[in-house]
Design a protein around this motif. Sequence first.
Motif, PDB file in Angstrom:
ATOM      1  N   LEU A 141       0.835  -1.198   0.000  1.00 48.62           N
ATOM      2  CA  LEU A 141       0.000   0.000   0.000  1.00 48.62           C
ATOM      3  C   LEU A 141       0.870   1.250   0.000  1.00 48.62           C
ATOM      4  O   LEU A 141       0.549   2.245  -0.654  1.00 48.62           O
ATOM      5  CB  LEU A 141      -0.927   0.010   1.224  1.00 48.62           C
ATOM      6  CG  LEU A 141      -2.035  -1.045   1.232  1.00 48.62           C
ATOM      7  CD1 LEU A 141      -2.760  -1.043   2.568  1.00 48.62           C
ATOM      8  CD2 LEU A 141      -3.022  -0.809   0.096  1.00 48.62           C
ATOM      9  N   SER A 145       0.958   3.983  -2.875  1.00 47.91           N
ATOM     10  CA  SER A 145       0.592   5.362  -2.537  1.00 47.91           C
ATOM     11  C   SER A 145       1.642   6.342  -3.038  1.00 47.91           C
ATOM     12  O   SER A 145       1.302   7.414  -3.567  1.00 47.91           O
ATOM     13  CB  SER A 145       0.445   5.530  -1.025  1.00 47.91           C
ATOM     14  OG  SER A 145      -0.583   4.707  -0.548  1.00 47.91           O
ATOM     15  N   ASP A 148       1.205   6.712  -6.673  1.00 48.43           N
ATOM     16  CA  ASP A 148      -0.015   7.441  -6.988  1.00 48.43           C
ATOM     17  C   ASP A 148       0.187   8.941  -6.755  1.00 48.43           C
ATOM     18  O   ASP A 148      -0.249   9.775  -7.553  1.00 48.43           O
ATOM     19  CB  ASP A 148      -1.167   6.910  -6.120  1.00 48.43           C
ATOM     20  CG  ASP A 148      -2.523   7.265  -6.723  1.00 48.43           C
ATOM     21  OD1 ASP A 148      -2.549   7.609  -7.921  1.00 48.43           O
ATOM     22  OD2 ASP A 148      -3.532   7.201  -6.005  1.00 48.43           O
ATOM     23  N   LEU A 149       0.862   9.296  -5.664  1.00 56.26           N
ATOM     24  CA  LEU A 149       1.118  10.701  -5.368  1.00 56.26           C
ATOM     25  C   LEU A 149       2.035  11.317  -6.417  1.00 56.26           C
ATOM     26  O   LEU A 149       1.852  12.459  -6.828  1.00 56.26           O
ATOM     27  CB  LEU A 149       1.769  10.841  -3.989  1.00 56.26           C
ATOM     28  CG  LEU A 149       0.831  10.702  -2.793  1.00 56.26           C
ATOM     29  CD1 LEU A 149       1.628  10.639  -1.500  1.00 56.26           C
ATOM     30  CD2 LEU A 149      -0.148  11.876  -2.750  1.00 56.26           C
ATOM     31  N   ILE A 154      -0.965   3.916 -10.460  1.00 50.22           N
ATOM     32  CA  ILE A 154      -0.439   2.815  -9.655  1.00 50.22           C
ATOM     33  C   ILE A 154      -0.054   1.692 -10.607  1.00 50.22           C
ATOM     34  O   ILE A 154      -0.915   1.164 -11.314  1.00 50.22           O
ATOM     35  CB  ILE A 154      -1.489   2.323  -8.637  1.00 50.22           C
ATOM     36  CG1 ILE A 154      -1.916   3.487  -7.723  1.00 50.22           C
ATOM     37  CG2 ILE A 154      -0.941   1.175  -7.802  1.00 50.22           C
ATOM     38  CD1 ILE A 154      -3.060   3.162  -6.802  1.00 50.22           C
ATOM     39  N   ASP A 258      -7.107   2.635  -8.599  1.00 53.13           N
ATOM     40  CA  ASP A 258      -7.726   2.500  -7.280  1.00 53.13           C
ATOM     41  C   ASP A 258      -8.430   1.154  -7.163  1.00 53.13           C
ATOM     42  O   ASP A 258      -8.395   0.508  -6.116  1.00 53.13           O
ATOM     43  CB  ASP A 258      -8.728   3.636  -7.051  1.00 53.13           C
ATOM     44  CG  ASP A 258      -8.043   4.989  -7.082  1.00 53.13           C
ATOM     45  OD1 ASP A 258      -6.945   5.093  -6.519  1.00 53.13           O
ATOM     46  OD2 ASP A 258      -8.601   5.924  -7.675  1.00 53.13           O
ATOM     47  N   LEU A 261      -5.888  -1.399  -6.627  1.00 49.48           N
ATOM     48  CA  LEU A 261      -5.383  -1.361  -5.252  1.00 49.48           C
ATOM     49  C   LEU A 261      -6.295  -2.160  -4.328  1.00 49.48           C
ATOM     50  O   LEU A 261      -5.832  -2.912  -3.476  1.00 49.48           O
ATOM     51  CB  LEU A 261      -5.285   0.090  -4.782  1.00 49.48           C
ATOM     52  CG  LEU A 261      -4.560   0.273  -3.461  1.00 49.48           C
ATOM     53  CD1 LEU A 261      -3.529   1.374  -3.587  1.00 49.48           C
ATOM     54  CD2 LEU A 261      -5.501   0.614  -2.351  1.00 49.48           C
ATOM     55  N   GLY A 304      -5.408   6.820  -3.984  1.00 46.55           N
ATOM     56  CA  GLY A 304      -4.698   5.634  -3.506  1.00 46.55           C
ATOM     57  C   GLY A 304      -4.283   5.684  -2.043  1.00 46.55           C
ATOM     58  O   GLY A 304      -4.566   4.753  -1.289  1.00 46.55           O
ATOM     59  N   PRO A 305      -3.606   6.787  -1.602  1.00 41.72           N
ATOM     60  CA  PRO A 305      -3.185   6.848  -0.198  1.00 41.72           C
ATOM     61  C   PRO A 305      -4.365   6.752   0.771  1.00 41.72           C
ATOM     62  O   PRO A 305      -4.283   6.040   1.782  1.00 41.72           O
ATOM     63  CB  PRO A 305      -2.521   8.221  -0.093  1.00 41.72           C
ATOM     64  CG  PRO A 305      -2.065   8.526  -1.472  1.00 41.72           C
ATOM     65  CD  PRO A 305      -3.083   7.917  -2.387  1.00 41.72           C
ATOM     66  N   SER A 306      -5.479   7.436   0.456  1.00 41.98           N
ATOM     67  CA  SER A 306      -6.650   7.370   1.336  1.00 41.98           C
ATOM     68  C   SER A 306      -7.209   5.957   1.364  1.00 41.98           C
ATOM     69  O   SER A 306      -7.620   5.448   2.410  1.00 41.98           O
ATOM     70  CB  SER A 306      -7.746   8.314   0.854  1.00 41.98           C
ATOM     71  OG  SER A 306      -7.205   9.566   0.576  1.00 41.98           O
ATOM     72  N   GLY A 308      -5.580   3.183   0.852  1.00 48.19           N
ATOM     73  CA  GLY A 308      -4.684   2.347   1.642  1.00 48.19           C
ATOM     74  C   GLY A 308      -4.933   2.530   3.125  1.00 48.19           C
ATOM     75  O   GLY A 308      -5.005   1.561   3.894  1.00 48.19           O
TER      76      GLY A 308
END
Length: 377
Positions: A141, A145, A148-149, A154, A258, A261, A304-306, A308
């Motif tokens: 993850l 992330s 993605d950032l 991803i 997403d 992911l 993505g980070p959210s 994860g």
Amino acid sequence: MNIAIIGWAIWCVGVFVLGLSAGSFLQVAAVRLPYEKSLLWPGSHCMSCLRAIAWHDNIPVVGWLLLQGKCRNCKATFSVRYLLVEIFAGLGFLTLFVLEVVLDVRGVGWWRQYNWTLQSGLVPWQAWLVWAGEAVLFSLLLVASICDLEHQEIPLSITLSGCLMGLVFSTLCPWPFPLEGPAGVAQVTGRIAEEMRFPVSLHPWPVFWPLPGWLPAGAWWTGLASGVAGALAGNLVCRVIRFVYGLGRGRESLGLGDGDLLLMAGAFVGWQPALCSFFVALAPGIVMGLGFLLLRGSQALPFGPSLGLGVLISWFVWPWLGPKVAWLFLDPITLVLLVGAGAGGLLVLSFLLRLISGPDPEEGPAAEADPETATKA
Ligand SMILES: [Zn+2]
């Protein structure tokens, strides 16, 4: 001093150091994988002068601090991000260990089942296996992330190989692992009757309840089925929401990455937490979205980070969240009705958004990485 506490301290330092090294590797992966470069060859090198980085300069955290973030050869600056990701991964590994094994926040019952082992400062292999599953998922993850950032994308190489790893862990730890044998299952059934909640294992819940005869509790194929169901459900929820929202709003929302992911995360956690994690992710997603809007003035939000974070939160609060949503997941008719209502609501909402805000302005190109900062990969 209590021998258990000494043992615990050693394990904690060990997993922290392991996390630092994992962070160092993940950072390299996050730089290389979006360009489909090999992870193993060539070894770490400075992207500015292409010189290989000596092993002693590549020691996590220490190497960066000793060289003060500069290449020994050409003095190009390595981003402080390297240091931060290493420390973040170290703390992540440590936090997972403390939450899962020491505090047993998911309520697996490590202390009830392995009291003697834990009292003597040792950790049972079953707990290591579950922790390893969590640490691998966390690492995947994290690297997803970062990509993605950085790239608003991803790489499939991460999500697909991650999905395979999730299926392996699912097969190795079928529900109700680490409870074993008929005794474990009898205990499970008894407790469900009393409390209407399952004991959690690697998969917080079995794939289906009551389990049909061809999916006995504790069989490897039950674990595999749970992982496959998780992967499909995670991917499907993203695709359906993307499609319905796109239909109403007239533009794309979620990236396909997403969905990939959640395909990967679902293979680890099973379908119920995978579905919930999408909705849990909306909270950090909104906070991050506002932050991005203020800082960059851009509407393009990497979700993505959210997502994860949503997976990890759902996983650890499951003993609390699970019983609250059990009515939904234990009755297929309710689930189908609710999904239908949710999709209809989303369609109306996205269509209203389209009417209010009109056509979207063209999105500017994504911010390029700072060319002043050299990379190490
Ligand atoms: Zn250099």
